[in-house]
Scaffold this motif. Structure first.
Motif, PDB file in Angstrom:
ATOM      1  N   ILE A 215     -10.378  53.057  20.212  1.00 26.24           N
ATOM      2  CA  ILE A 215     -10.239  52.072  21.291  1.00 26.24           C
ATOM      3  C   ILE A 215      -9.563  50.797  20.809  1.00 26.24           C
ATOM      4  O   ILE A 215      -9.218  49.933  21.611  1.00 26.24           O
ATOM      5  CB  ILE A 215     -11.601  51.715  21.919  1.00 26.24           C
ATOM      6  N   ALA A 216      -9.383  50.646  19.508  1.00 31.73           N
ATOM      7  CA  ALA A 216      -8.878  49.389  18.947  1.00 31.73           C
ATOM      8  C   ALA A 216      -7.393  49.212  19.222  1.00 31.73           C
ATOM      9  O   ALA A 216      -6.635  50.172  19.337  1.00 31.73           O
ATOM     10  CB  ALA A 216      -9.133  49.351  17.443  1.00 31.73           C
ATOM     11  N   GLY A 217      -6.991  47.954  19.341  1.00 33.69           N
ATOM     12  CA  GLY A 217      -5.592  47.626  19.541  1.00 33.69           C
ATOM     13  C   GLY A 217      -5.414  46.660  20.689  1.00 33.69           C
ATOM     14  O   GLY A 217      -6.310  46.490  21.523  1.00 33.69           O
ATOM     15  N   GLY A 218      -4.259  46.001  20.721  1.00 36.40           N
ATOM     16  CA  GLY A 218      -4.034  45.010  21.765  1.00 36.40           C
ATOM     17  C   GLY A 218      -4.979  43.833  21.595  1.00 36.40           C
ATOM     18  O   GLY A 218      -5.053  43.229  20.527  1.00 36.40           O
ATOM     19  N   ASN A 219      -5.741  43.546  22.640  1.00 36.41           N
ATOM     20  CA  ASN A 219      -6.688  42.426  22.579  1.00 36.41           C
ATOM     21  C   ASN A 219      -8.089  42.878  22.168  1.00 36.41           C
ATOM     22  O   ASN A 219      -9.041  42.103  22.264  1.00 36.41           O
ATOM     23  CB  ASN A 219      -6.757  41.710  23.937  1.00 36.41           C
TER      24      ASN A 219
ATOM     25  N   ARG B  10      -5.222  36.042  17.966  1.00 37.92           N
ATOM     26  CA  ARG B  10      -4.995  37.291  17.248  1.00 37.92           C
ATOM     27  C   ARG B  10      -4.510  37.025  15.821  1.00 37.92           C
ATOM     28  O   ARG B  10      -4.985  37.625  14.865  1.00 37.92           O
ATOM     29  CB  ARG B  10      -3.981  38.127  18.013  1.00 37.92           C
ATOM     30  N   GLY B  11      -3.566  36.103  15.689  1.00 39.13           N
ATOM     31  CA  GLY B  11      -3.036  35.797  14.365  1.00 39.13           C
ATOM     32  C   GLY B  11      -4.088  35.235  13.433  1.00 39.13           C
ATOM     33  O   GLY B  11      -4.121  35.584  12.243  1.00 39.13           O
TER      34      GLY B  11
ATOM     35  N   SER C  13      -5.246  37.315   6.285  1.00 42.07           N
ATOM     36  CA  SER C  13      -5.417  38.279   5.199  1.00 42.07           C
ATOM     37  C   SER C  13      -6.632  37.995   4.329  1.00 42.07           C
ATOM     38  O   SER C  13      -7.197  38.913   3.729  1.00 42.07           O
ATOM     39  CB  SER C  13      -4.162  38.320   4.325  1.00 42.07           C
ATOM     40  N   SER C  14      -7.052  36.732   4.246  1.00 42.29           N
ATOM     41  CA  SER C  14      -8.198  36.407   3.397  1.00 42.29           C
ATOM     42  C   SER C  14      -9.501  36.909   3.972  1.00 42.29           C
ATOM     43  O   SER C  14     -10.467  37.123   3.247  1.00 42.29           O
ATOM     44  CB  SER C  14      -8.291  34.899   3.174  1.00 42.29           C
ATOM     45  N   GLY C  15      -9.531  37.122   5.288  1.00 47.87           N
ATOM     46  CA  GLY C  15     -10.728  37.667   5.907  1.00 47.87           C
ATOM     47  C   GLY C  15     -11.870  36.676   5.995  1.00 47.87           C
ATOM     48  O   GLY C  15     -11.688  35.457   5.920  1.00 47.87           O
TER      49      GLY C  15
ATOM     50  N   ARG D 206     -12.327  41.908   7.094  1.00 48.48           N
ATOM     51  CA  ARG D 206     -11.178  41.319   7.767  1.00 48.48           C
ATOM     52  C   ARG D 206     -10.708  42.259   8.873  1.00 48.48           C
ATOM     53  O   ARG D 206     -10.902  43.476   8.800  1.00 48.48           O
ATOM     54  CB  ARG D 206     -10.040  41.029   6.795  1.00 48.48           C
ATOM     55  N   PHE D 207     -10.117  41.668   9.887  1.00 49.07           N
ATOM     56  CA  PHE D 207      -9.561  42.442  10.981  1.00 49.07           C
ATOM     57  C   PHE D 207      -8.108  42.779  10.673  1.00 49.07           C
ATOM     58  O   PHE D 207      -7.357  41.959  10.154  1.00 49.07           O
ATOM     59  CB  PHE D 207      -9.642  41.660  12.291  1.00 49.07           C
ATOM     60  N   LYS D 208      -7.704  43.981  11.039  1.00 43.50           N
ATOM     61  CA  LYS D 208      -6.340  44.432  10.826  1.00 43.50           C
ATOM     62  C   LYS D 208      -5.547  44.289  12.119  1.00 43.50           C
ATOM     63  O   LYS D 208      -6.102  44.178  13.213  1.00 43.50           O
ATOM     64  CB  LYS D 208      -6.351  45.891  10.351  1.00 43.50           C
ATOM     65  N   ALA D 209      -4.245  44.323  11.985  1.00 46.83           N
ATOM     66  CA  ALA D 209      -3.373  44.121  13.139  1.00 46.83           C
ATOM     67  C   ALA D 209      -3.556  45.197  14.203  1.00 46.83           C
ATOM     68  O   ALA D 209      -3.293  44.962  15.380  1.00 46.83           O
ATOM     69  CB  ALA D 209      -1.916  44.077  12.686  1.00 46.83           C
ATOM     70  N   ASP D 210      -4.033  46.372  13.799  1.00 51.44           N
ATOM     71  CA  ASP D 210      -4.226  47.453  14.770  1.00 51.44           C
ATOM     72  C   ASP D 210      -5.591  47.386  15.464  1.00 51.44           C
ATOM     73  O   ASP D 210      -5.949  48.297  16.205  1.00 51.44           O
ATOM     74  CB  ASP D 210      -4.045  48.824  14.108  1.00 51.44           C
TER      75      ASP D 210
END
Length: 390
Positions: free
Chosen positions: A145-149, A337-338, A343-345, A354-358
């Motif tokens: 379900i992950a992605g977008g917002n 989102r950014g 990257s440091s989490g 940390r959250f990933k871009a996906d």
């Protein structure tokens, strides 16, 4: 609310709170060194809409909702006044209700949504507010379900499998048979393990699928044992937990000659919950992954001191979410989102994450071995990203 008794306990609780605040900041932020003042880039506290399953017909959901709310409010208190404001919305465990209250929350000025609990409700909430700049950080661990917002903060099979396969390869356990039930969850677990072998020297050399029933497990064990022997497997990955097939597999596979002393048993799930699982014969000497026990224990003590009972195993996810939002607020950063995917989490009660871009996440996990029915940490969780395989 639990009432403190005497100044000595007040002092102990204060120490716990200070320790928690220091431990739960962003990786490159020390909350104890941050002064008060505005939180977001546009000023003011971060407005968090907490979506939890109060009113659900599912047994246990009300208690879990209360635990999530309690943990979130503990995190807000540790961050200090003016960093995070929490408004609770009841989802009744329903996707349609989650979508409705998510829309209400955004209309009321929410900067970010924490929750809901399950993937269908989380997806519905994210879709409902997709036209806004508000992100949803769900308690789910379902990466589909992950992605977008929509971000998931739960510990995912992908993350666990990656940690375990990396460690297994480094220890020379490079030929693996995957043992899993023929269920959707079992298939997800198997896929995560196969995916996690990429970039390692580990090979999946055999499948140990079984029908998810008592007779199905019993019937499959001789075939699984033969697969282990014929492939020369040095490890077997078990996707089942203690409420599923694990107890039978951990008893029957050793009886069929798959000796834990020769073939390493590795678990995709927690083997220390409940504690009785640690006495199963097949998992003696086996490995599984878990969050850094030190911050988890600190949180559990903090929660019990505040509320008089034990924290639900998922309660720490709510603390982690609020801690991440508060860490951004302390740097006057919006929960965008950014900024969420820096990257440091962040540091939470379940360790570094940390959250990933996906929309998925990475969590630093320890490797535990079952030794004499006890948990022994044999490879500690990394304390920051960029070390220990991160």
């Amino acid at each position: 609310m639990f009432n403190l008794l005497g100044s000595a306990r007040k002092g102990a609780r204060a120490v716990l709170a200070i320790a928690a605040a220091a431990a739960l900041s962003a990786c490159d932020i020390d909350l104890s060194q941050v002064s008060g003042g505005g939180a977001k880039s546009n000023g003011g506290a971060v407005e968090v809409a907490l979506l939890v399953p109060y009113g659900s017909a599912t047994p246990g959901d009300d208690g879990l909702a209360r635990a999530l709310e309690n943990a979130a409010r503990l995190a807000a208190a540790d961050l200090g006044e003016g960093k995070v404001n929490i408004t609770v919305y009841r989802t009744a465990g329903q996707a349609s209700t989650a979508a409705s209250v998510a829309t209400q929350a955004v209309a009321a000025g929410a900067d970010v949504i924490l929750g809901p609990l399950r993937s269908d409700a989380a997806n519905a909430a994210a879709v409902a507010v997709a036209g806004t700049d508000v992100n949803v950080v769900a308690f789910s661990n379902n990466t589909s379900i992950a992605g977008g917002n929509l971000f998931v903060i739960g510990n995912t099979f992908d993350n666990i499998a990656s940690r375990l396969m990396g460690y297994a390869g480094a220890q020379g356990r490079s030929r693996v048979v995957v043992v899993y039930p023929q269920t959707p969850v079992g298939q997800i677990g198997r896929s995560a393990i196969v995916k996690a072998t990429s970039g390692t020297n580990v090979q999946v050399v055999g499948d140990g699928a079984f029908e998810f029933s008592e007779q199905g497990i019993i019937s499959a064990v001789p075939r699984i044992a033969n697969t282990v022997k014929e492939t020369g497997a040095t490890a077997i990955m078990l996707t089942s937990d203690s409420t599923g097939a694990l107890p039978l597999l951990a008893q029957l596979l050793p009886e069929q000659g798959v000796s834990p002393a020769v073939t390493k048993y590795i678990g995709l799930t927690r083997w220390d919950v409940p504690a009785q699982t640690l006495s199963l014969p097949g998992i003696q000497g086996g490995w599984f992954a878990l969050p850094d026990p030190t911050p988890v224990a600190q949180f559990n003590n903090r929660y019990r001191s505040a509320h008089g009972d034990a924290a639900h195993p998922l309660a720490g996810l709510a603390y982690d979410g609020i801690a991440a939002f508060g860490a951004l607020a302390s740097k006057k950063l919006a929960v965008s989102r950014g900024n969420l995917t820096q990257s440091s989490g962040f540091k939470g009660v379940n360790g570094v994450f940390r959250f990933k871009a996906d929309g998925t996440n990475e969590r630093a996990l320890a490797i535990a071995q079952v030794t004499n029915n006890q948990v022994q940490i044999i490879d500690p969780a990394p304390k920051s990203f960029g070390f220990g395989g991160f």
